[in-house]
Structures are given as C-alpha cells and as structure tokens.
Design an enzyme around this catalytic site. Structure first.
Site, PDB file in Angstrom:
ATOM      1  N   GLY B 127       0.826  -1.212   0.000  1.00 44.16           N
ATOM      2  CA  GLY B 127       0.000   0.000   0.000  1.00 44.16           C
ATOM      3  C   GLY B 127       0.852   1.250   0.000  1.00 44.16           C
ATOM      4  O   GLY B 127       0.964   1.933   1.024  1.00 44.16           O
ATOM      5  N   SER B 129       1.332   3.511  -3.321  1.00 47.63           N
ATOM      6  CA  SER B 129       0.760   4.514  -4.232  1.00 47.63           C
ATOM      7  C   SER B 129      -0.604   4.994  -3.775  1.00 47.63           C
ATOM      8  O   SER B 129      -1.357   4.257  -3.134  1.00 47.63           O
ATOM      9  CB  SER B 129       0.589   3.933  -5.634  1.00 47.63           C
ATOM     10  OG  SER B 129       1.825   3.625  -6.181  1.00 47.63           O
ATOM     11  N   GLU B 244      17.473  -5.816  -2.869  1.00 46.45           N
ATOM     12  CA  GLU B 244      17.089  -6.986  -3.670  1.00 46.45           C
ATOM     13  C   GLU B 244      16.470  -6.586  -5.013  1.00 46.45           C
ATOM     14  O   GLU B 244      15.384  -6.992  -5.365  1.00 46.45           O
ATOM     15  CB  GLU B 244      16.092  -7.844  -2.870  1.00 46.45           C
ATOM     16  CG  GLU B 244      15.731  -9.181  -3.497  1.00 46.45           C
ATOM     17  CD  GLU B 244      16.977 -10.045  -3.694  1.00 46.45           C
ATOM     18  OE1 GLU B 244      16.922 -10.898  -4.569  1.00 46.45           O
ATOM     19  OE2 GLU B 244      17.996  -9.848  -2.991  1.00 46.45           O
TER      20      GLU B 244
END
Lengths: 379, 405, 379, 405
Positions: B127, B129, B244
């Site tokens: 969550g 944007s 990552e």
C-alpha cells in the site's frame, strides 16, 4: 491546387462529428461490450437513415461520395470516438464491393439498411497477402462445390450473405462468389475482440452453390482497388483515434500535478507531447495525399494513376502503423497508471489504433510494398 | 574477467536443474509456458514446494530460514526457474516486506511474521501509491492518527497488485505534516480483515484484473504494527526499494520469451515462406537479442558488485529502464508476429482447452490462443515502464546521482 | 565467474591511459593533421619501446596478451583520446597476422619497431564481404603474376611490405602473399582522411613475385578470426571515443548557461544525457561479452567456440554502430554550435566513432550476419 | 481539396522550366549536382541572371522590384530551381534584411539599400548570435552607445554564415539594459569596411569554412543606420524570423538529394547484387521517402495558409523540425551508402577533376568523390538542427503556443 475541403466534405465531417459525440457515451460503449453484434444497432440504423452509407459510393454507384476524401473524413470521425459500427466490414467490404461488382439490387437492399454483407477473403496462411488463397471451387453439374477456410472475418455473424473468394479448379485467378450464411457445410466460429467487435472463422466444407453464385471469375484488380480503400479507411480511423489520444493526453498533462507542478510544466513532457503533435500532423498529410491519389485514380481509371494510389495508400498505412505505435505508447506512458485502466477512455483509442495495424497489412508489410514499387521505378 | 561459470557454480546449477525436474509440477510449468493466468492456489503450491526445500526465501539470513547462497548462485537459481517455466515467487512478503522486518522490525514482529510468510499463512500486498500521487510517493495523504494505543487510518491506496489474494497489507501512512513531506511518513502493517477496509478491483485496458484500490475508513491498527520509529517510514521504504533489485531486469524471463518468439516466427507461414525469413521481422528480433545479451552482462556486473558487498544504486535504475524496455519490445514483437490474429480477445478462451493442445504451434486454434495472449500481454505490460517508479523518474534519479546534474 | 579485471589487465589500461593523456595535446593533434604518416612517429616509437605491441600477441606468439580483453582495453584507451597510431592496421592486420601465419622473423622485426606491414584485402566491389575477392595470382615459371586492386588500405604508405589476398588460377580459395611495397607494377594512390589518417588504393598490375611469396593458399579461417579481432578493436576504439564524447557533453552541460540556468538543469537535457549513459553501459557490456568469447575461443580453438565468438563480435560491432550514431549526434546537438567547431575536441571523437562504423562492416552488415547465425541456429 | 496543380499553375511551371533550361549556366548546375562548394562569383552570377529576369526577389512588393506571384507560384519556382540544380538564392539580403527594411525602414533606407541588394553591390550577413548566447538570443551583450550622432559598437558576434563574402552586416545590439532583456535591443546596419571590425573564420569539424566570428571594437555607425526605433529591434528580428519561412522545410532540395541517393544505391555493388537490394538499406530509404512525401503536403498546407493571408506560426516550427530531420537522415543514409569509402577526406580532391567525369557513378574515383562529399555533408549538416533556433527551442515554442503548456 486547392487545399481546402469543399462545403460538402466539411459538412460531412461536422455532421458525423456531432452525431458521434452525442451518441458515444460510456454507457453506449458498455452496452457494446456486452452486445452480440459488437456494435450498437440503434446507432447503426440512425447512420443508415442519415444516408451515411451514401458517402461510401460514388454518384454513379448511387451514392454521394465514394472518393478518397469521403473515406478519409468518415473514418477519422469514427476513430475519434473509437466507434464500433461496421462501416469497414459491411460498408466498404460489403456495400462498396457489391457496387463495384455491379450488384445493383444488393446495393439497394444494403443502402436501405435491410441487410448486411461482407467479404470473406483472407485465409490462415495468407497473413497479409491478397493472392495467397487456397479455397477451392470445384465445378459441379449445378454449379460449384466450395471448400476452404476464411480467417478473421469481421462482423461475419451479422451478415446474411458473404462474398467469398476461391480459385476455380486449376485456375490461378481469384474468383468471387456470393453465398448465403445459412447453408449446409458452412460453419462460423465467432469470438469477441478486445474492443467489443466480433470476428469469425468461416469454414466451408463441401458447400454446394448454383452457377449464378459466381459473380466474377477474375477479381484481383477489383480486390486490389477495394483493399486500397480499406487501407485508407483503417489508417484514417487510426488517425482519428490518435488525435483523440493526443488530446486526452495534452489535457491530462495540464490537470495532473506531480511534485507540486502540473505535468505540462515539465520540459520532457512538453517535448514528448510536441513530438506526438508533429507525428500526427505528418500522418494527416500522408492521408491527404493518399485520399487525393485515390480520388484521382477513381476519376481517371488509368492504370498508372491506380499504381500511384497504391503507393500512396501503402505509405499512409505504413505511417499509420508506425505513428500509431508511438502515439499509443506515449499516451499511456505520459498518463501513467490511469492510462492503463479500462474506465478511462484512452484505452479504447489505444486498442483501436494498435489493432487497425493488424488488418490489411501492418507497417512492415506496407513498407515492403513501397520498397517493391520504389525498386520497380528505378529499373 | 571470466563470464563462464566456474566448477562450483556449474555443480550448483545442476543441483537446481535436478530439483526443478523432480519437483516442479507440470500443471504449473504448462500454464507458465502458455502465458496463462495463474491463480492463488498455483502460487501457494509452488511456494510450499520451495519452502519444503528451504529455497523459498533464498536471500534471507539463514537463521530466519534463508540460504547462504552467493549472489551468483541466487542468479543461477532465478535463471533456471525461468528456463523451467516455474511460476515467479510473489515478492510482496518474501522480497519486499521481509527484508524491512528483518532490518527494522522488533524481535516479536520477526518471530510472528517471518514464519507466516514462509508457510503461506499470510499473503502480503503493498500500500504505497495513492490516487494523484503516482511517482511522487512523498506526497501521500493517507493519515494515521494515534488514539489510545491504536492508529486510526483513513485514506486510499491504489495499484495494489494481487490485493485480492492478500490478508495483510504494508502501508506508508502520514503520521505528521510537519517539515518536509518525507519526514512525516510511517510504515504500518495492517490486517486486511480489520473493519473499515474495502478492496476494489481495477479493470485494466486489456480486460484483466490484477491491481486494486484499497479504501481505509477509520481502520484501527494496533500500535505494535508499526515498523521501527514513527515518522521514519520513508527511510524503510527507500531501503525496501533499493534492496534486492538484482533481478529487476528480468533477464531470464526475457530470454525465455525471446526463445518462444523465435520458435513462433519460424512456424508462422507468410505466403510460401516463414515469418523469420522476413528481414524486417528478423532484424527486430536480432536487435532485441543483441541488447538482451548485453543486459545479461550488465546484470552480472551488478551481481558482482553485490557479491563484493556493494549495494547497487543507479545501476538498479539502469537495469529497470533497460529491462522493462526489452520486455516491452518482446511483447510488441510477439504481437506483430501474430499478424491478423493479434486482435483476438482474451475472454473467449478456455484455459483447459489450451492445455489440451499437444503442440503449441501446430494449428490455427493455438495461433488464436497465442495471439490472444500476445496482444493482451503487450497492452498489459505497458505498465512495466510506469509502475515501480516510472522510467522517467529513474532517469531523473540517474541524472542527479550519477551525473550530479 | 569473475567479473573484475586481473591486475595485469588493470595495469595495461592505466599505463595506456596515463601515456595517452600526457601525449595527446592539441598541438600533437595539429601536427598529426599535417603529417605524412597520419600519426605521430614519436608516440608510435614510444609505444613500441613500452612494449605495447606485445599486448596484441599471445604468449605463444611472443607477446603478453593477445586475448579479447587486451584488445578491448587497449583500443578503448586509444579511442578515449582519438589517437591515430596504427595499432589496428600495423598492429592487428600486420603484426598479429604475421604471428598467425607463423612468420617469426617478421614478427621480431615488427616488435622491435623496425618495420611496419599491413594487410591489403578488400576490393572496390567487396564492400564489407570478406570473400568477394577478384585479385588474381597466375602461376608462372618463377612464381606468380598478380593483378588486382585493393581499396582503402589504411596506412599502406607507411609499410615496407603488404600481405595481400588473391585467388590462384581458378581456385576459389583465398591465398595470402607477402609482397614488397616497392615493386614493379604496384601503384599506391594515397589520400588523407577527415581525421588525419592516410589511406591508399593499391593497384597491382602484372606484379611478378617468387613462389616463396605465397604464405598460405587457404587463409579464409585465419582471416575470419583476424577480422573478428579487428571488429572488436574498432568497436572498443569507438566505445572509448563515445565515453570521451559523453564526458565532454556532461561537463559542458554543467558549465554552459542558457536562460540564466545551467543546461544541466533542463529536464530534457538530463534525460537525453542519461540515455547516452545507458546506451554506453549497454555497449560496454556487449564488448565485455565479445572479448570474453574471443578469449575463450583462442584458448579452446574449437569451431563451436569460434562460432560463438563471431556472433558476439558481430553483435558488438552492430551495437557500436548504432550506439555510436546516437552518441555522436546527441553530443553535437546538446553542445550546440561549439560542438560543430574544429577547435573543440568533440569533433575528433565524433569523426572517429562514425568512421569506425565504415570499416570491417557497418551496423547493417553485422546485423545481417547475426540474423544468418540466428536462423542457422533455429533450423 | 485537390493537390494537383491547375492549368494556370502548370503553365507557370512550364515557363519557369523553360527559363531555367535557357538561362541556368551548366557550370553552376554541375557544381550543385555534385555537391561542390560554390564561390561568391557563382552566387553573384546566378543572382544577376535572376535579377535580369526580375525573379530574384520574387516575394518583394512589385514597386521595389518583386513579382506578384502567389505563394503556390513561388513554391513552384523554388521547386523547379531545385530540380534543375540551380544554386540557392543567398537569403541574407533578399529574404532576411529586405523584408525588414521594407516594413520598418525609412524611405531613404529603402531607396539606398534595396537596389544594391538586387544588383549585387551589397552582400549582407547576419549578426544575431553571440558566444554564450546560443538559442537564448535575448541575452546578447554587444553594446551600442550613442555619441554625437554615431553609435559606438563594442562586442562580438558569431556563427555569421558566409561573412567572408559580405560587405555589410545587420546586427542586433544592446542599446539599453533597463527592463526585460528583449526591450533594450536595437537593429543596426553596419558597413563591414568600418574601422574596428575583424572577421575571423571558424573551421568546422568537417574541415570546412563557412561561418565566422565578427569582433567590434569602437566601431562607429551613423545613427541613420538604425532600423525603426531604438530599443525596438527585438520586434523587427521576430518579424524577420517569422517572415518568409515557407521554404524552411527544403522539400525540393530533399527530393533531389533522395533521388540522387536512389540512383547511387542502385549502382553500388554489394557482392553480386546492389545496395538497393539490401532490405536494411531499402527500408530506410523508403521510410524517408514516405515522410518526405508527407512533408511536401504539410508544406503545401502552410502555403495555402499564406495564400489566404494567414501568417504561419507554429507551422513553421514544425516544418523546421521535420525538414532538418529529413535532410539529416538523407545525409546520414548517403554516408552509409558509401560504405568503406565514406571516411575519405574532402581536402584531397580537385573540383575540376570531378567535373570532367562524364558519368557520375561509373568508376571508383567518382565513388571516392561522392564518399568524400557524403561524410563531410553528414558532419556539416548536423548544424541544421542547431542553427536557426535549435529544434529543442522549436519544440518548446510549439508546446507554449499550440498546446498552451
């Protein structure tokens, strides 16, 4: 030289523009997505009542247009709202072909909106080549027995009859037959497209037809000319959709803020929007040339003029593919996430632009045609 | 300088191959091969298999259930999974949230959440944007106000991928409006079964459902669900975004897609010849192949940075831009390859029917199938250059960080 | 897998970098423009004294390198200053070829800086095809009579001897002869290039040579491998020049102000500079792969490994052409007027980048090679 | 809508063709055809021939020696001149200064300068750009101070094309530093034989000399040499820049260059076939031809605007961008066509020798000649997208004026 459109042409454009702007609401589009026909019947009937099919036929053919400019104007307006009404499949490939083949009574029926027909021509292995046709018509006592398979016939399910192409016996000529949709041995396999339109495979398995079904035994020239009209129509429709995509994008750039400034204040956005504008101008010019050359060829009916018209339409179709890819991708990219959603209208334009490139030859195909003609000219 | 794998790396590669051969279910690899949509149960099945082997969260510290693979070994594993048509590992819990929990979470959070990610009890979604925020993340408006040991959350998140499968969401929320926009943001873990949450699907232009809007109305979140300190969420999010990202380029997946496209092009008839014989087509294919091969090396370069302990910075941005460009080019060319069949709609087809086709490319029906996938995928993957920090934002980052503009 | 360069390779790069940075002043370049040799003799002699020619030969051949990485490193450094010294024409096409052809005494002479030789291979109609060779060697009593024409032989005027390719009698094989420059029937027609280098046409009209002049009667394999080294060298040199162009551009964007802001503050400039950076990174990667595959093939000397090396060098040469055009054009455009001037160093890099694309196959040629190999692999 | 010429237009076209056939000297057309450098005497010769016919300044009002051709007729004239390989008309006096003099000059200035432009007594050059100003013209620094009825000019101009042939220069100079940068600029006519002026050639990257730096040190200019009002020079310059830009796209010249390239490509051997048979080459050629044909129509559209009394605004910017792009693409492809011969240097060749070749493309020597021209021209014409308002500036203008960004 006269660069402005005649009053008649201007009126044609304005009438269609008003008509479609009023009709093409998001509800209408939703209803089309769920319709069996792939378009709105009321809109189509009103178009017929307005006499708009007459724009596809020359005066000699019983219409009031039928020239390159008419097709350019009409299909751009269609594209501006990404309309689904079958002015290509039932209009050019059906009505106009019927007129070219001098099927007057059929022309009358279609003009009155009583029936639709279309042309089933391309086959699984044709890709975009007009003359790769393997369907066979074997002469019989009463007429012909037809076998073959036609691919991606737009709106076939809505038609009562088809023009189909096939080769008779060992002949290399492409003949045209008029056959009924409901006939023993004919199977339609129909699916819906991304944009709500419907398309069918037509399987012809030992269809028996009478000899009067054979309309023309060597139709290559007529088909080649007809397909140049179809290319112009598809390019014009794509151009209309590009104009709408570009306008949506330009407006959204002004509204939408990021980092406290409207996107339109960012220089990269400015230049990329301007590049869209310029490429659209260029395509517009290319279509004006193609429309002009088609009209000229229809008037003169000289081979050399038709050759020029083929070069110009190949150019326009090529450019509409290349430009269309740019406009679609840039419009979505500049919009960002919202441009990816179904609800926002941009997607409909993008799909129409991209998918038109896959009918009657994509940009690679038409560039190759252009190269062939360019080399022939050098010899 | 030596780009060949050494003996140890080759041995590891063999081990991975053998594992995949013995453990990757054919129903999954077939779906992946044909580009069909995978369901939650498909992903769960694959996650479970990998977890059993201890390979699900290979980059986690060993004490939490990770491996101690080198970055080259992780790369080999990812590459082999692609070549074997394994489903992708859903990153939200394993690669996005977990590193943040490991680095900044409390011991209790680690004990609770990490095992549940591994065993599939929790499916996380993101969550970040918000409508109107786009790539300008720091302007987010979803508010969390502390009241009696609970945050009361109000606002809206969007573009939440596969939210429909999730039971938890990690969110950036505004806990203060003092100072710079970045400074008042916190990193909150929210149980999606909490009252006041609504998850609404967003239909995309190709007709697919994979992203969602999430609405929060007076949602109560225990204070213990905050990661690290209040108002420091921006730092944790940045850590998450740079962590990552070595697989960001999707090199393996692109090689597989390109290989499929090559086979397709050598089977599609074009009059009396084949599509691959058209110079216009072959030249685009070759151009992509050449760039993809270069990207493989760029990716290895970043891996070697990681191997030697450096965190990739702008290199990730470069890989993100190039990787998405190449994926989109492959999608585009696959669509072009389909010719007249490209416009076919996705909705008409039946997955089971496709799977019955013994040879993918042998008849018109499978051509239709592929055409359908090709143009949907082309349309759908326009998102790649928008989401995850648009390519324009990446360029601006590179200009600032690398060129000091 | 090991991604870092060995200490030896790092030192080679650093040594050359220091050496060229010190030598290549604007005065030196001006002196080269006006020189007969097309390069600076002192710089060349110092390079030879430093033993840099040894980087072009393997240990077996008497050098200390000769692998893909050595060529990649060496030529990038050359390109970074747009140096004119003949490490390709006299180094790879002369020295390395002599070594491949096992001409030990010749190798010794060249290594000591005593003489230069090069290869005259391509002909007016070859364009970029290795095997379009029409020069004829007719057997005579004493040896051969050679007729033919060789085009665009770089640095020919500076050589004492040439390797030349010709077909013997009716044979389709490409043979290699070693001939003297000053010999009856041989005419050089020499001109200067944009970048100061010199190039010659070599006319061979009834040249009589002894039978010992024939070095190898079937040299295709050796030439193909040699040309893959040349392609790597040209691509690496272009890449070096691209890096310098990009650096000049990035620095100039920070210095130069327009509308009261440095150009680097304009978003369009930022994105276009970043695109240059990314494309250069990509080319760098492509060259690392090509160098790696060449080294692998030299070590193993297996056909399959050479095939892979040919694919990789074709890829790299293709990409260096495409990337080079972008970098050159963007560097000039972003600089504006100053980038067009002779005095500003950018022009030298741009010319080197563009002109390298015209040797040993341009991007179109190498893409075509890649396509051939791609299709062969699919069959 | 009808793109064909009507009967009157065709008659006019025949008239122009006949004139060119009878009056264009072959020594000039041959030089143009082979892309050789034209000297001052060549331009003067051609200007005189046109002036004798009354066609030199076709767009001037008739009372000053112009024609009353329509914009279509002017277009036909320009097109036919290109097709016949006529030298270009040097624009500085005829198309740049003269319209300004006619619109804003005093009667005395008109009487003095206009005839001298027509009869070749004066060769004008332009003094707008300055080092450091580039496309930001308004930031110019060259100063003119009024002292006893004379302006004392100090400063430096640059990129002055063919200044080496000129005896007069029209300059933008700063006469005030109050207010916005644009408001303190005046438009001054300066005799290049005045003491204190130095004209220094700038060598371009292809080795050619065509632009110059001009240095002004205490140069005295009579006050009567100012155009219009002091400090209003910016308005006059804007008028100059928007006036008479219908030929900005260079359509005719591009068609000729493309035609030459096609012939070349059909003659260049490539193993056993010809360059034109290579799809990679032919496809670029065809792409350019298609875009050029479209640009021809875009150009006609602007002409028809002009015909109906409208001044082209952003349309000129669009034509400038597209026109220069296409010219550069043709130059680029011509260079590519030359293959290994492209790098040959210009300086080695003798113009007379080239002209002796009976067939342009028949032997290697002429290939060398063309190769030489091709790569010099490619390098030299990179200027097209920089000078005359860079293409980037044009895009910004379009964004502001057309899109209201």
């Amino acid at each position: 030289m006269e660069f402005n459109y005649s009053d008649e042409h201007r009126m044609l454009g304005e009438t269609l523009n008003r008509f479609f702007a009023e009709k093409y609401t998001s509800q209408l589009r939703e209803s089309i997505e769920n319709s069996a026909q792939g378009y709105n019947l009321d809109v189509w009937n009103e178009l017929c009542e307005l006499g708009m099919l007459g724009a596809l036929l020359t005066e000699q053919q019983g219409g009031f247009g039928g020239m390159g400019e008419d097709i350019n104007i009409l299909f751009q307006e269609l594209g501006k709202v990404a309309a689904n009404e079958p002015l290509l499949s039932a209009g050019i490939l059906g009505l106009r072909l019927a007129a070219e083949l001098k099927q007057e009574s059929l022309v009358d029926e279609i003009m009155q909106g009583d029936k639709q027909i279309t042309l089933a021509h391309f086959e699984p292995e044709s890709r975009y080549e007009i003359d790769v046709i393997k369907s066979q018509a074997t002469p019989t006592e009463k007429g012909f027995r037809i076998n073959g398979k036609k691919s991606m016939v737009y709106g076939a399910e809505n038609c009562d009859q088809f023009f189909i192409s096939a080769k008779i016996g060992d002949s290399k000529k492409i003949a045209i037959f008029l056959i009924k949709k409901i006939v023993k041995g004919l199977t339609l396999s129909t699916r819906k497209l991304n944009d709500g339109k419907i398309v069918s495979d037509v399987l012809m398995s030992n269809i028996e037809v009478s000899s009067s079904s054979l309309i023309l035994d060597d139709a290559f020239d007529i088909l080649q000319k007809l397909f140049s009209l179809a290319c112009l129509a598809l390019s014009a429709e794509a151009l209309g959709a590009m104009k709408s995509s570009k306008n949506l994008t330009v407006e959204y750039m002004k509204e939408r803020k990021q980092f406290s400034r409207p996107l339109s204040a960012f220089q990269v956005i400015q230049h990329r929007c301007v590049e869209m504008v310029i490429e659209i101008e260029q395509l517009d010019a290319s279509l004006i040339q193609a429309a002009n050359d088609i009209s000229f060829a229809i008037h003169s009916n000289q081979n050399d003029d038709w050759k020029q018209a083929f070069i110009s339409t190949a150019s326009a179709k090529y450019l509409s593919g290349v430009t269309g890819k740019l406009i679609s991708e840039e419009s979505v990219q500049l919009h960002g996430g919202i441009g990816m959603t179904w609800e926002y209208p941009l997607g409909h334009f993008v799909k129409r632009i991209i998918m038109n490139n896959h009918q009657f030859g994509d940009s690679d195909y038409h560039l190759k045609q252009h190269i062939k003609m360019l080399k022939a000219e050098l010899v | 300088m030596d780009l060949q794998y050494n003996q140890d790396e080759l041995t590891f590669q063999q081990e991975v191959r053998l594992f995949l051969k013995n453990n990757l279910p054919e129903n999954l690899s077939q779906k992946v091969k044909l580009g069909l949509e995978l369901e939650k149960s498909d992903f769960d099945q694959w996650h479970t298999i990998l977890n059993t082997q201890g390979w699900l969260a290979s980059h986690w510290p060993e004490k939490y259930g990770g491996t101690n693979w080198s970055s080259i070994e992780r790369h080999i594993f990812e590459e082999e999974c692609c070549f074997a048509f394994a489903p992708r590992i859903i990153p939200f819990g394993i690669s996005m949230l977990a590193p943040v929990v490991i680095a900044f979470g409390t011991e209790q959070q680690k004990q609770h959440f990490l095992p549940r990610i591994l065993n599939g009890e929790d499916w996380w979604c993101q969550g970040f944007s918000e409508p109107g925020a786009g790539s300008d993340l720091a302007s987010l408006k979803t508010k969390a106000v502390l009241e009696n040991g609970e945050y009361i959350v109000n606002g809206q998140k969007t573009w939440t991928t596969l939210g429909q499968y999730a039971n938890w969401i990690f969110c950036l929320v505004r806990t203060s409006s003092d100072g710079k926009p970045q400074t008042g943001i916190s990193f909150l873990l929210i149980d999606l079964s909490s009252p006041g949450i609504e998850m609404k699907p967003i239909k995309l232009l190709d007709g697919s459902y994979e992203v969602n809007e999430v609405f929060f109305q007076d949602v109560r979140v225990p204070v213990g669900n905050i990661i690290g300190e209040e108002n420091k969420g921006w730092d944790y999010a940045k850590y998450l975004l740079t962590y990552e990202r070595t697989n960001i380029a999707g090199v393996g997946a692109s090689f597989v897609a390109l290989k499929q496209l090559k086979v397709l092009a050598s089977k599609i008839k074009q009059g009396n010849s084949y599509l691959i014989d058209e110079y216009s087509f072959a030249s685009k294919l070759a151009d992509i192949e050449i760039r993809l091969t270069a990207m493989k090396v760029m990716n290895l370069k970043v891996l070697s940075l990681v191997q030697s302990g450096k965190a990739p910075g702008v290199e990730s941005s470069i890989l993100k831009i190039k990787g998405t460009e190449i994926q989109q080019q492959i999608n585009d060319l696959t669509r072009q390859a389909m010719g007249p069949y490209a416009p076919t709609s996705i909705s008409e087809f039946n997955n089971d029917f496709v799977l019955e086709q013994s040879n993918l490319y042998d008849d018109d029906n499978s051509l239709f199938q592929l055409g359908s996938k090709a143009s949907s995928k082309y349309l759908n993957n326009r998102k790649l250059s928008i989401f995850g920090g648009s390519n324009e934002i990446q360029k601006t980052i590179i200009a600032k960080q690398l060129l000091n503009f």
